[in-house]
Design an enzyme around this catalytic site. Structure first.
Site, PDB file in Angstrom:
ATOM      1  N   GLY A  47       0.854  -1.204   0.000  1.00 42.90           N
ATOM      2  CA  GLY A  47       0.000   0.000   0.000  1.00 42.90           C
ATOM      3  C   GLY A  47       0.875   1.235   0.000  1.00 42.90           C
ATOM      4  O   GLY A  47       0.691   2.164   0.783  1.00 42.90           O
ATOM      5  N   ALA A  48       1.879   1.240  -0.904  1.00 47.53           N
ATOM      6  CA  ALA A  48       3.001   2.188  -0.834  1.00 47.53           C
ATOM      7  C   ALA A  48       2.816   3.462  -1.646  1.00 47.53           C
ATOM      8  O   ALA A  48       3.698   4.309  -1.644  1.00 47.53           O
ATOM      9  CB  ALA A  48       4.269   1.488  -1.328  1.00 47.53           C
ATOM     10  N   GLU A  74      -2.493   0.685  -8.814  1.00 45.83           N
ATOM     11  CA  GLU A  74      -2.732   1.982  -9.444  1.00 45.83           C
ATOM     12  C   GLU A  74      -2.953   1.820 -10.944  1.00 45.83           C
ATOM     13  O   GLU A  74      -2.500   0.862 -11.549  1.00 45.83           O
ATOM     14  CB  GLU A  74      -1.536   2.917  -9.199  1.00 45.83           C
ATOM     15  N   TYR A 234     -17.562   4.814  12.837  1.00 45.74           N
ATOM     16  CA  TYR A 234     -16.191   4.338  12.670  1.00 45.74           C
ATOM     17  C   TYR A 234     -15.847   3.215  13.659  1.00 45.74           C
ATOM     18  O   TYR A 234     -15.996   2.040  13.337  1.00 45.74           O
ATOM     19  CB  TYR A 234     -15.149   5.485  12.718  1.00 45.74           C
TER      20      TYR A 234
HETATM   21  P1  NAI Z   1      -4.838   5.394   0.843  1.00 43.48           P
HETATM   22  O1  NAI Z   1      -6.086   5.181   0.070  1.00 43.48           O
HETATM   23  O2  NAI Z   1      -4.123   6.690   0.699  1.00 43.48           O
HETATM   24  O3  NAI Z   1      -3.757   4.246   0.478  1.00 43.48           O
HETATM   25  C1  NAI Z   1      -4.134   2.930   0.194  1.00 43.48           C
HETATM   26  C2  NAI Z   1      -3.003   2.190  -0.485  1.00 43.48           C
HETATM   27  O4  NAI Z   1      -3.414   0.831  -0.691  1.00 43.48           O
HETATM   28  C3  NAI Z   1      -2.596   2.723  -1.859  1.00 43.48           C
HETATM   29  O5  NAI Z   1      -1.195   2.590  -2.012  1.00 43.48           O
HETATM   30  C4  NAI Z   1      -3.309   1.761  -2.819  1.00 43.48           C
HETATM   31  O6  NAI Z   1      -2.686   1.637  -4.098  1.00 43.48           O
HETATM   32  C5  NAI Z   1      -3.182   0.477  -2.042  1.00 43.48           C
HETATM   33  N1  NAI Z   1      -4.150  -0.555  -2.414  1.00 43.48           N
HETATM   34  C6  NAI Z   1      -5.501  -0.535  -2.319  1.00 43.48           C
HETATM   35  N2  NAI Z   1      -6.023  -1.706  -2.725  1.00 43.48           N
HETATM   36  C7  NAI Z   1      -4.976  -2.486  -3.090  1.00 43.48           C
HETATM   37  C8  NAI Z   1      -4.850  -3.820  -3.585  1.00 43.48           C
HETATM   38  N3  NAI Z   1      -5.909  -4.597  -3.777  1.00 43.48           N
HETATM   39  N4  NAI Z   1      -3.607  -4.264  -3.863  1.00 43.48           N
HETATM   40  C9  NAI Z   1      -2.498  -3.500  -3.693  1.00 43.48           C
HETATM   41  N5  NAI Z   1      -2.567  -2.249  -3.195  1.00 43.48           N
HETATM   42  C10 NAI Z   1      -3.780  -1.749  -2.901  1.00 43.48           C
HETATM   43  O7  NAI Z   1      -5.205   5.073   2.346  1.00 43.48           O
HETATM   44  P2  NAI Z   1      -4.634   5.548   3.757  1.00 43.48           P
HETATM   45  O8  NAI Z   1      -5.576   6.511   4.329  1.00 43.48           O
HETATM   46  O9  NAI Z   1      -3.191   5.856   3.691  1.00 43.48           O
HETATM   47  O10 NAI Z   1      -4.852   4.198   4.588  1.00 43.48           O
HETATM   48  C11 NAI Z   1      -3.823   3.290   4.889  1.00 43.48           C
HETATM   49  C12 NAI Z   1      -4.136   2.656   6.242  1.00 43.48           C
HETATM   50  O11 NAI Z   1      -4.117   3.672   7.244  1.00 43.48           O
HETATM   51  C13 NAI Z   1      -5.507   1.988   6.308  1.00 43.48           C
HETATM   52  O12 NAI Z   1      -5.423   0.836   7.097  1.00 43.48           O
HETATM   53  C14 NAI Z   1      -6.336   3.041   7.031  1.00 43.48           C
HETATM   54  O13 NAI Z   1      -7.445   2.498   7.691  1.00 43.48           O
HETATM   55  C15 NAI Z   1      -5.301   3.559   7.998  1.00 43.48           C
HETATM   56  N6  NAI Z   1      -5.617   4.858   8.620  1.00 43.48           N
HETATM   57  C16 NAI Z   1      -6.095   5.922   7.876  1.00 43.48           C
HETATM   58  C17 NAI Z   1      -6.423   7.111   8.497  1.00 43.48           C
HETATM   59  C18 NAI Z   1      -6.928   8.292   7.722  1.00 43.48           C
HETATM   60  O14 NAI Z   1      -7.469   9.207   8.331  1.00 43.48           O
HETATM   61  N7  NAI Z   1      -6.749   8.348   6.439  1.00 43.48           N
HETATM   62  C19 NAI Z   1      -6.249   7.290   9.957  1.00 43.48           C
HETATM   63  C20 NAI Z   1      -5.656   6.155  10.627  1.00 43.48           C
HETATM   64  C21 NAI Z   1      -5.386   4.978   9.969  1.00 43.48           C
HETATM   65 NA    NA Z   2      -1.328   4.036   2.260  1.00 39.24          NA
END
Ligand code: NAI
Ligand code: NA
Length: 396
Positions: A47-48, A74, A234
Protein backbone atom coordinates in the site's frame (compact mmCIF):
# COMPACT_ATOMS: atom_id res chain seq x y z
CA UNK A 1 -1.49 17.90 -22.34
CA UNK A 2 -3.15 20.43 -20.04
CA UNK A 3 -4.60 18.43 -17.15
CA UNK A 4 -7.56 19.69 -15.17
CA UNK A 5 -9.32 18.18 -12.17
CA UNK A 6 -12.46 16.21 -12.97
CA UNK A 7 -14.18 15.58 -9.67
CA UNK A 8 -16.92 12.99 -9.19
CA UNK A 9 -18.07 12.70 -5.57
CA UNK A 10 -15.25 11.40 -3.41
CA UNK A 11 -12.75 11.01 -6.20
CA UNK A 12 -11.06 12.96 -8.88
CA UNK A 13 -10.83 11.15 -12.21
CA UNK A 14 -7.64 12.90 -13.27
CA UNK A 15 -4.27 13.38 -11.59
CA UNK A 16 -1.48 15.82 -12.28
CA UNK A 17 2.00 14.28 -12.64
CA UNK A 18 3.86 17.51 -11.80
CA UNK A 19 1.69 18.21 -8.75
CA UNK A 20 2.11 14.63 -7.50
CA UNK A 21 5.84 14.95 -8.02
CA UNK A 22 5.99 18.22 -6.10
CA UNK A 23 4.06 16.63 -3.20
CA UNK A 24 6.57 13.80 -3.07
CA UNK A 25 9.55 16.15 -3.24
CA UNK A 26 8.04 18.22 -0.41
CA UNK A 27 7.65 15.07 1.69
CA UNK A 28 11.22 14.00 0.97
CA UNK A 29 12.52 17.42 1.96
CA UNK A 30 10.52 17.32 5.17
CA UNK A 31 11.96 13.94 6.16
CA UNK A 32 15.51 15.06 5.33
CA UNK A 33 15.03 18.22 7.42
CA UNK A 34 14.30 16.08 10.49
CA UNK A 35 17.66 14.29 10.40
CA UNK A 36 18.74 10.69 10.08
CA UNK A 37 16.76 7.85 11.65
CA UNK A 38 18.65 4.82 12.88
CA UNK A 39 16.05 2.61 11.29
CA UNK A 40 15.43 -0.24 8.87
CA UNK A 41 17.65 -0.90 5.86
CA UNK A 42 15.40 -3.12 3.72
CA UNK A 43 11.71 -2.31 3.72
CA UNK A 44 8.60 -3.75 2.07
CA UNK A 45 5.61 -1.39 1.99
CA UNK A 46 2.25 -2.91 1.03
CA UNK A 47 0.00 0.00 0.00
CA UNK A 48 3.00 2.19 -0.83
CA UNK A 49 1.65 4.66 -3.36
CA UNK A 50 -0.50 7.13 -1.42
CA UNK A 51 -1.35 8.25 2.12
CA UNK A 52 0.37 6.67 5.11
CA UNK A 53 2.03 3.94 3.06
CA UNK A 54 3.75 6.41 0.72
CA UNK A 55 4.83 8.50 3.71
CA UNK A 56 6.21 5.34 5.37
CA UNK A 57 8.18 4.54 2.24
CA UNK A 58 9.58 8.07 1.99
CA UNK A 59 10.54 8.03 5.68
CA UNK A 60 12.24 4.63 5.30
CA UNK A 61 14.23 5.73 2.26
CA UNK A 62 15.08 9.34 2.99
CA UNK A 63 15.09 9.13 6.79
CA UNK A 64 16.81 5.78 7.30
CA UNK A 65 18.50 5.30 3.91
CA UNK A 66 16.56 2.10 3.29
CA UNK A 67 16.14 0.07 0.12
CA UNK A 68 12.38 -0.12 -0.49
CA UNK A 69 9.99 -2.32 -2.39
CA UNK A 70 6.50 -0.90 -2.81
CA UNK A 71 3.34 -2.83 -3.65
CA UNK A 72 0.22 -0.94 -4.73
CA UNK A 73 -2.76 -1.00 -7.08
CA UNK A 74 -2.73 1.98 -9.44
CA UNK A 75 -3.95 2.80 -12.92
CA UNK A 76 -1.15 3.41 -15.45
CA UNK A 77 -1.50 6.28 -17.92
CA UNK A 78 -2.70 5.92 -21.50
CA UNK A 79 -2.34 8.47 -24.30
CA UNK A 80 -4.62 11.36 -23.37
CA UNK A 81 -5.63 9.73 -20.07
CA UNK A 82 -3.87 10.36 -16.80
CA UNK A 83 -2.71 7.67 -14.43
CA UNK A 84 -4.08 7.51 -10.89
CA UNK A 85 -2.17 9.68 -8.39
CA UNK A 86 -0.30 6.81 -6.73
CA UNK A 87 1.28 5.99 -10.07
CA UNK A 88 2.73 9.48 -10.41
CA UNK A 89 3.69 9.55 -6.72
CA UNK A 90 5.66 6.35 -7.17
CA UNK A 91 7.28 7.52 -10.40
CA UNK A 92 8.49 10.64 -8.59
CA UNK A 93 9.59 8.75 -5.48
CA UNK A 94 11.60 6.20 -7.46
CA UNK A 95 13.25 8.87 -9.60
CA UNK A 96 14.34 10.72 -6.44
CA UNK A 97 15.46 7.48 -4.78
CA UNK A 98 17.60 6.60 -7.80
CA UNK A 99 19.17 10.06 -7.75
CA UNK A 100 20.02 9.53 -4.10
CA UNK A 101 21.51 6.10 -4.82
CA UNK A 102 18.72 4.26 -3.00
CA UNK A 103 17.30 0.97 -4.27
CA UNK A 104 13.58 1.31 -5.06
CA UNK A 105 11.38 -1.06 -7.03
CA UNK A 106 7.68 -1.65 -7.17
CA UNK A 107 4.95 -4.06 -8.06
CA UNK A 108 1.56 -2.89 -9.32
CA UNK A 109 -1.23 -5.37 -8.73
CA UNK A 110 -3.67 -6.90 -6.27
CA UNK A 111 -1.83 -7.35 -2.97
CA UNK A 112 -4.60 -9.70 -1.78
CA UNK A 113 -3.70 -12.23 -4.46
CA UNK A 114 -1.24 -15.13 -4.19
CA UNK A 115 0.28 -14.07 -7.50
CA UNK A 116 1.36 -10.62 -6.30
CA UNK A 117 2.62 -12.05 -3.02
CA UNK A 118 4.75 -14.53 -4.97
CA UNK A 119 6.02 -11.86 -7.35
CA UNK A 120 6.99 -9.68 -4.39
CA UNK A 121 8.77 -12.55 -2.68
CA UNK A 122 10.69 -13.40 -5.84
CA UNK A 123 11.84 -9.78 -6.04
CA UNK A 124 12.92 -9.68 -2.39
CA UNK A 125 14.80 -12.94 -2.81
CA UNK A 126 16.57 -11.78 -5.96
CA UNK A 127 17.45 -8.25 -4.89
CA UNK A 128 17.41 -7.85 -1.11
CA UNK A 129 17.64 -11.34 0.36
CA UNK A 130 15.43 -10.42 3.31
CA UNK A 131 13.48 -7.43 4.62
CA UNK A 132 13.66 -6.04 8.15
CA UNK A 133 10.48 -3.96 8.11
CA UNK A 134 7.10 -4.72 6.53
CA UNK A 135 4.56 -1.90 6.51
CA UNK A 136 0.98 -2.96 5.85
CA UNK A 137 -1.02 0.08 4.71
CA UNK A 138 -3.76 -1.16 2.41
CA UNK A 139 -7.08 0.65 2.19
CA UNK A 140 -9.44 -1.01 -0.22
CA UNK A 141 -13.20 -1.24 -0.72
CA UNK A 142 -13.02 -4.90 -1.78
CA UNK A 143 -10.99 -8.07 -1.61
CA UNK A 144 -11.04 -11.22 -3.64
CA UNK A 145 -10.11 -14.03 -1.27
CA UNK A 146 -7.07 -15.83 -2.69
CA UNK A 147 -8.13 -19.31 -1.55
CA UNK A 148 -11.89 -19.27 -2.19
CA UNK A 149 -12.27 -16.63 -4.91
CA UNK A 150 -15.09 -15.02 -2.90
CA UNK A 151 -15.31 -11.25 -3.46
CA UNK A 152 -15.93 -9.24 -0.28
CA UNK A 153 -17.16 -5.65 -0.40
CA UNK A 154 -16.62 -3.57 2.72
CA UNK A 155 -19.31 -1.34 4.19
CA UNK A 156 -19.11 1.85 6.24
CA UNK A 157 -22.12 1.40 8.47
CA UNK A 158 -23.12 1.57 12.13
CA UNK A 159 -23.95 -1.63 13.97
CA UNK A 160 -27.22 -2.21 15.80
CA UNK A 161 -29.04 1.02 15.10
CA UNK A 162 -29.38 3.82 12.59
CA UNK A 163 -26.86 6.59 13.13
CA UNK A 164 -27.95 10.15 12.49
CA UNK A 165 -25.53 13.04 12.65
CA UNK A 166 -24.14 15.95 10.69
CA UNK A 167 -21.89 15.66 7.71
CA UNK A 168 -20.44 18.06 5.19
CA UNK A 169 -20.18 17.89 1.45
CA UNK A 170 -16.68 19.31 1.33
CA UNK A 171 -17.01 20.43 -2.29
CA UNK A 172 -20.06 22.62 -1.68
CA UNK A 173 -19.60 23.29 2.04
CA UNK A 174 -23.19 22.28 2.74
CA UNK A 175 -23.66 20.80 6.22
CA UNK A 176 -26.60 18.45 6.40
CA UNK A 177 -27.99 15.66 8.50
CA UNK A 178 -27.29 12.13 7.37
CA UNK A 179 -28.83 8.88 8.54
CA UNK A 180 -26.98 5.65 7.97
CA UNK A 181 -28.90 2.44 8.36
CA UNK A 182 -27.31 -0.35 10.38
CA UNK A 183 -25.14 -3.04 8.88
CA UNK A 184 -26.29 -6.58 8.29
CA UNK A 185 -24.26 -9.50 9.66
CA UNK A 186 -22.95 -9.98 6.14
CA UNK A 187 -21.74 -6.36 5.98
CA UNK A 188 -19.77 -6.95 9.17
CA UNK A 189 -18.23 -10.19 7.93
CA UNK A 190 -17.38 -8.64 4.57
CA UNK A 191 -15.74 -5.57 6.07
CA UNK A 192 -13.62 -7.72 8.39
CA UNK A 193 -12.61 -9.84 5.40
CA UNK A 194 -11.46 -6.75 3.48
CA UNK A 195 -9.93 -4.49 6.15
CA UNK A 196 -9.24 -6.95 8.99
CA UNK A 197 -6.00 -8.77 9.66
CA UNK A 198 -6.28 -11.95 7.56
CA UNK A 199 -4.36 -10.66 4.56
CA UNK A 200 -1.67 -9.07 6.76
CA UNK A 201 -1.16 -12.43 8.46
CA UNK A 202 -1.04 -14.18 5.07
CA UNK A 203 1.71 -11.84 3.90
CA UNK A 204 3.82 -12.38 7.00
CA UNK A 205 3.29 -16.12 6.98
CA UNK A 206 4.35 -16.30 3.33
CA UNK A 207 7.40 -14.08 3.85
CA UNK A 208 8.49 -15.99 6.93
CA UNK A 209 7.86 -19.35 5.29
CA UNK A 210 10.19 -18.37 2.46
CA UNK A 211 12.86 -17.11 4.92
CA UNK A 212 12.54 -13.58 3.64
CA UNK A 213 12.31 -11.88 7.05
CA UNK A 214 15.54 -10.75 8.71
CA UNK A 215 16.14 -11.77 12.32
CA UNK A 216 14.37 -9.20 14.51
CA UNK A 217 12.14 -8.04 11.64
CA UNK A 218 9.24 -5.76 12.50
CA UNK A 219 5.85 -5.45 10.85
CA UNK A 220 3.43 -2.57 11.38
CA UNK A 221 -0.18 -2.04 10.24
CA UNK A 222 -2.27 1.11 10.68
CA UNK A 223 -5.44 1.62 12.64
CA UNK A 224 -7.72 4.44 13.75
CA UNK A 225 -9.77 5.13 16.87
CA UNK A 226 -11.12 8.69 16.85
CA UNK A 227 -13.58 10.46 19.14
CA UNK A 228 -16.99 9.51 20.56
CA UNK A 229 -18.55 11.70 17.85
CA UNK A 230 -17.60 9.37 15.02
CA UNK A 231 -17.75 6.13 17.00
CA UNK A 232 -21.07 4.83 15.63
CA UNK A 233 -19.85 5.05 12.03
CA UNK A 234 -16.19 4.34 12.67
CA UNK A 235 -14.82 2.54 15.70
CA UNK A 236 -18.09 0.90 16.75
CA UNK A 237 -19.22 0.39 13.16
CA UNK A 238 -18.27 -2.17 10.53
CA UNK A 239 -14.84 -0.63 9.87
CA UNK A 240 -14.16 -0.61 13.62
CA UNK A 241 -14.83 -4.36 13.73
CA UNK A 242 -12.25 -4.77 11.00
CA UNK A 243 -9.78 -2.65 12.99
CA UNK A 244 -10.48 -4.78 16.10
CA UNK A 245 -9.59 -7.80 14.00
CA UNK A 246 -6.46 -6.13 12.61
CA UNK A 247 -5.33 -5.19 16.12
CA UNK A 248 -5.92 -8.74 17.40
CA UNK A 249 -3.94 -10.07 14.43
CA UNK A 250 -0.88 -8.10 15.58
CA UNK A 251 -0.70 -10.45 18.58
CA UNK A 252 -0.99 -13.64 16.54
CA UNK A 253 1.64 -12.38 14.11
CA UNK A 254 3.92 -11.38 16.99
CA UNK A 255 3.60 -14.92 18.37
CA UNK A 256 4.47 -16.41 15.00
CA UNK A 257 7.61 -14.27 14.80
CA UNK A 258 8.97 -15.14 18.24
CA UNK A 259 11.51 -17.63 16.93
CA UNK A 260 13.13 -14.98 14.74
CA UNK A 261 12.81 -12.38 17.47
CA UNK A 262 10.40 -10.45 15.27
CA UNK A 263 7.73 -7.98 16.32
CA UNK A 264 4.28 -6.97 15.07
CA UNK A 265 2.53 -3.72 15.93
CA UNK A 266 -0.47 -1.67 15.08
CA UNK A 267 0.05 2.07 15.04
CA UNK A 268 -3.03 4.18 15.63
CA UNK A 269 -2.70 7.17 13.32
CA UNK A 270 -4.33 10.57 13.13
CA UNK A 271 -7.42 11.32 11.01
CA UNK A 272 -6.26 12.76 7.70
CA UNK A 273 -7.64 13.54 4.29
CA UNK A 274 -6.84 10.59 2.03
CA UNK A 275 -8.79 8.89 -0.71
CA UNK A 276 -9.89 6.32 1.86
CA UNK A 277 -11.15 8.72 4.53
CA UNK A 278 -12.98 11.09 2.16
CA UNK A 279 -15.48 8.34 1.44
CA UNK A 280 -16.59 7.88 5.06
CA UNK A 281 -19.67 9.94 5.99
CA UNK A 282 -19.39 12.31 9.00
CA UNK A 283 -15.56 12.05 9.01
CA UNK A 284 -14.96 15.02 6.64
CA UNK A 285 -16.84 17.37 9.00
CA UNK A 286 -14.87 16.02 11.95
CA UNK A 287 -11.59 16.43 10.05
CA UNK A 288 -12.33 19.99 9.01
CA UNK A 289 -12.99 20.96 12.66
CA UNK A 290 -10.00 18.95 13.88
CA UNK A 291 -7.68 20.62 11.37
CA UNK A 292 -8.84 24.05 12.53
CA UNK A 293 -8.13 23.27 16.18
CA UNK A 294 -4.82 21.48 15.59
CA UNK A 295 -3.54 24.22 13.28
CA UNK A 296 -4.44 26.86 15.90
CA UNK A 297 -2.56 24.84 18.51
CA UNK A 298 0.42 24.43 16.17
CA UNK A 299 0.15 20.62 16.31
CA UNK A 300 -1.34 19.83 12.91
CA UNK A 301 0.36 17.02 11.00
CA UNK A 302 -0.04 15.44 7.58
CA UNK A 303 0.83 11.85 6.62
CA UNK A 304 4.54 12.59 6.35
CA UNK A 305 4.81 14.35 9.73
CA UNK A 306 2.92 11.43 11.30
CA UNK A 307 5.11 8.73 9.76
CA UNK A 308 8.36 10.60 10.39
CA UNK A 309 7.37 10.95 14.06
CA UNK A 310 6.29 7.29 14.20
CA UNK A 311 9.67 6.12 12.94
CA UNK A 312 11.87 8.56 14.81
CA UNK A 313 10.16 8.71 18.19
CA UNK A 314 8.42 5.34 18.46
CA UNK A 315 9.63 2.51 16.22
CA UNK A 316 13.33 3.39 15.97
CA UNK A 317 14.00 5.61 18.97
CA UNK A 318 16.49 3.08 20.33
CA UNK A 319 14.36 2.28 23.38
CA UNK A 320 11.36 0.08 24.14
CA UNK A 321 8.43 0.99 21.89
CA UNK A 322 5.77 2.73 23.98
CA UNK A 323 2.26 1.26 23.61
CA UNK A 324 -1.15 1.73 25.19
CA UNK A 325 -2.94 -0.82 27.39
CA UNK A 326 -3.95 -2.72 24.26
CA UNK A 327 -0.41 -2.93 22.90
CA UNK A 328 -0.97 -0.26 20.25
CA UNK A 329 1.44 2.49 19.27
CA UNK A 330 -0.37 5.83 19.63
CA UNK A 331 0.71 8.45 17.13
CA UNK A 332 -2.82 9.88 17.33
CA UNK A 333 -1.80 11.28 20.72
CA UNK A 334 -2.11 14.93 19.68
CA UNK A 335 -5.47 14.40 17.93
CA UNK A 336 -6.83 12.68 21.03
CA UNK A 337 -5.58 15.29 23.51
CA UNK A 338 -8.42 16.19 25.86
CA UNK A 339 -8.25 19.92 25.13
CA UNK A 340 -8.28 19.30 21.37
CA UNK A 341 -11.27 16.95 21.58
CA UNK A 342 -13.20 19.31 23.89
CA UNK A 343 -12.77 22.12 21.37
CA UNK A 344 -13.80 19.94 18.43
CA UNK A 345 -16.90 18.72 20.30
CA UNK A 346 -17.96 22.31 21.06
CA UNK A 347 -17.43 23.37 17.44
CA UNK A 348 -19.37 20.33 16.25
CA UNK A 349 -22.48 21.62 18.05
CA UNK A 350 -22.14 25.01 16.36
CA UNK A 351 -21.34 23.81 12.87
CA UNK A 352 -23.74 24.75 10.10
CA UNK A 353 -23.34 25.54 6.43
CA UNK A 354 -23.09 29.21 7.41
CA UNK A 355 -20.64 28.85 10.30
CA UNK A 356 -18.33 26.15 8.98
CA UNK A 357 -16.11 28.34 6.77
CA UNK A 358 -15.37 30.41 9.90
CA UNK A 359 -15.19 27.78 12.68
CA UNK A 360 -13.79 24.92 10.61
CA UNK A 361 -10.95 24.46 8.17
CA UNK A 362 -13.02 23.61 5.13
CA UNK A 363 -10.46 25.34 2.93
CA UNK A 364 -7.72 23.16 4.40
CA UNK A 365 -9.80 20.04 3.78
CA UNK A 366 -10.46 20.98 0.17
CA UNK A 367 -6.84 21.90 -0.44
CA UNK A 368 -5.67 18.56 0.96
CA UNK A 369 -8.23 16.74 -1.18
CA UNK A 370 -7.07 18.51 -4.35
CA UNK A 371 -3.44 17.88 -3.36
CA UNK A 372 -4.11 14.12 -3.22
CA UNK A 373 -4.52 14.27 -7.00
CA UNK A 374 -1.67 16.68 -7.59
CA UNK A 375 -3.86 19.78 -7.99
CA UNK A 376 -3.55 23.16 -6.26
CA UNK A 377 0.05 22.40 -5.31
CA UNK A 378 2.19 25.49 -4.81
CA UNK A 379 4.91 25.99 -7.40
CA UNK A 380 3.28 23.91 -10.14
CA UNK A 381 2.39 25.56 -13.46
CA UNK A 382 -0.99 24.09 -14.35
CA UNK A 383 -1.16 26.01 -17.64
CA UNK A 384 1.93 24.22 -18.92
CA UNK A 385 1.83 21.10 -21.03
CA UNK A 386 2.26 18.09 -18.73
CA UNK A 387 3.45 14.64 -19.76
CA UNK A 388 0.74 12.24 -18.65
CA UNK A 389 2.78 9.24 -19.86
CA UNK A 390 5.31 9.36 -17.00
CA UNK A 391 6.62 5.87 -16.23
CA UNK A 392 7.62 4.28 -12.93
CA UNK A 393 11.35 3.59 -13.27
CA UNK A 394 11.55 0.59 -10.93
CA UNK A 395 8.29 -1.13 -11.90
CA UNK A 396 8.84 -4.88 -12.05
P1 NAI B 1 -4.84 5.39 0.84
O1 NAI B 1 -6.09 5.18 0.07
O2 NAI B 1 -4.12 6.69 0.70
O3 NAI B 1 -3.76 4.25 0.48
C1 NAI B 1 -4.13 2.93 0.19
C2 NAI B 1 -3.00 2.19 -0.49
O4 NAI B 1 -3.41 0.83 -0.69
C3 NAI B 1 -2.60 2.72 -1.86
O5 NAI B 1 -1.19 2.59 -2.01
C4 NAI B 1 -3.31 1.76 -2.82
O6 NAI B 1 -2.69 1.64 -4.10
C5 NAI B 1 -3.18 0.48 -2.04
N1 NAI B 1 -4.15 -0.55 -2.41
C6 NAI B 1 -5.50 -0.53 -2.32
N2 NAI B 1 -6.02 -1.71 -2.72
C7 NAI B 1 -4.98 -2.49 -3.09
C8 NAI B 1 -4.85 -3.82 -3.59
N3 NAI B 1 -5.91 -4.60 -3.78
N4 NAI B 1 -3.61 -4.26 -3.86
C9 NAI B 1 -2.50 -3.50 -3.69
N5 NAI B 1 -2.57 -2.25 -3.19
C10 NAI B 1 -3.78 -1.75 -2.90
O7 NAI B 1 -5.21 5.07 2.35
P2 NAI B 1 -4.63 5.55 3.76
O8 NAI B 1 -5.58 6.51 4.33
O9 NAI B 1 -3.19 5.86 3.69
O10 NAI B 1 -4.85 4.20 4.59
C11 NAI B 1 -3.82 3.29 4.89
C12 NAI B 1 -4.14 2.66 6.24
O11 NAI B 1 -4.12 3.67 7.24
C13 NAI B 1 -5.51 1.99 6.31
O12 NAI B 1 -5.42 0.84 7.10
C14 NAI B 1 -6.34 3.04 7.03
O13 NAI B 1 -7.44 2.50 7.69
C15 NAI B 1 -5.30 3.56 8.00
N6 NAI B 1 -5.62 4.86 8.62
C16 NAI B 1 -6.09 5.92 7.88
C17 NAI B 1 -6.42 7.11 8.50
C18 NAI B 1 -6.93 8.29 7.72
O14 NAI B 1 -7.47 9.21 8.33
N7 NAI B 1 -6.75 8.35 6.44
C19 NAI B 1 -6.25 7.29 9.96
C20 NAI B 1 -5.66 6.15 10.63
C21 NAI B 1 -5.39 4.98 9.97
NA1 NA C 1 -1.33 4.04 2.26
Amino acid sequence: MIIEPRIRGFICLTAHPEGCKQNVVNQINYVKSKGAINGPKKVLVIGASTGFGLASRITSAFGAGAATIGVYFEKPPAEGKTASPGWYNTAAFEAEAQKAGLYAKSINGDAFSDEIKQKTMDLIKADLGTVDLVIYSLASPRRTHPKTGVVYNSALKPIGQTFTNKTVNFHTGVVSEISITPASEEDITNTIAVMGGEDWAMWIEALKGANLLSPGATTVAYSYIGPALTEPVYRKGTIGRAKDDLEATAFTIADSLKDINGQAYVSVNKALVTQASSAIPVIPLYISLLYKVMKEEGIHEGCIEQMQRLFQTRLFAGSAIPTDEKGRIRIDDWEMREDVQAKVAALWEQSTTESLPEIGDLAGYKADFMNLFGFDVAGVDYQADANEMVQVPGLV
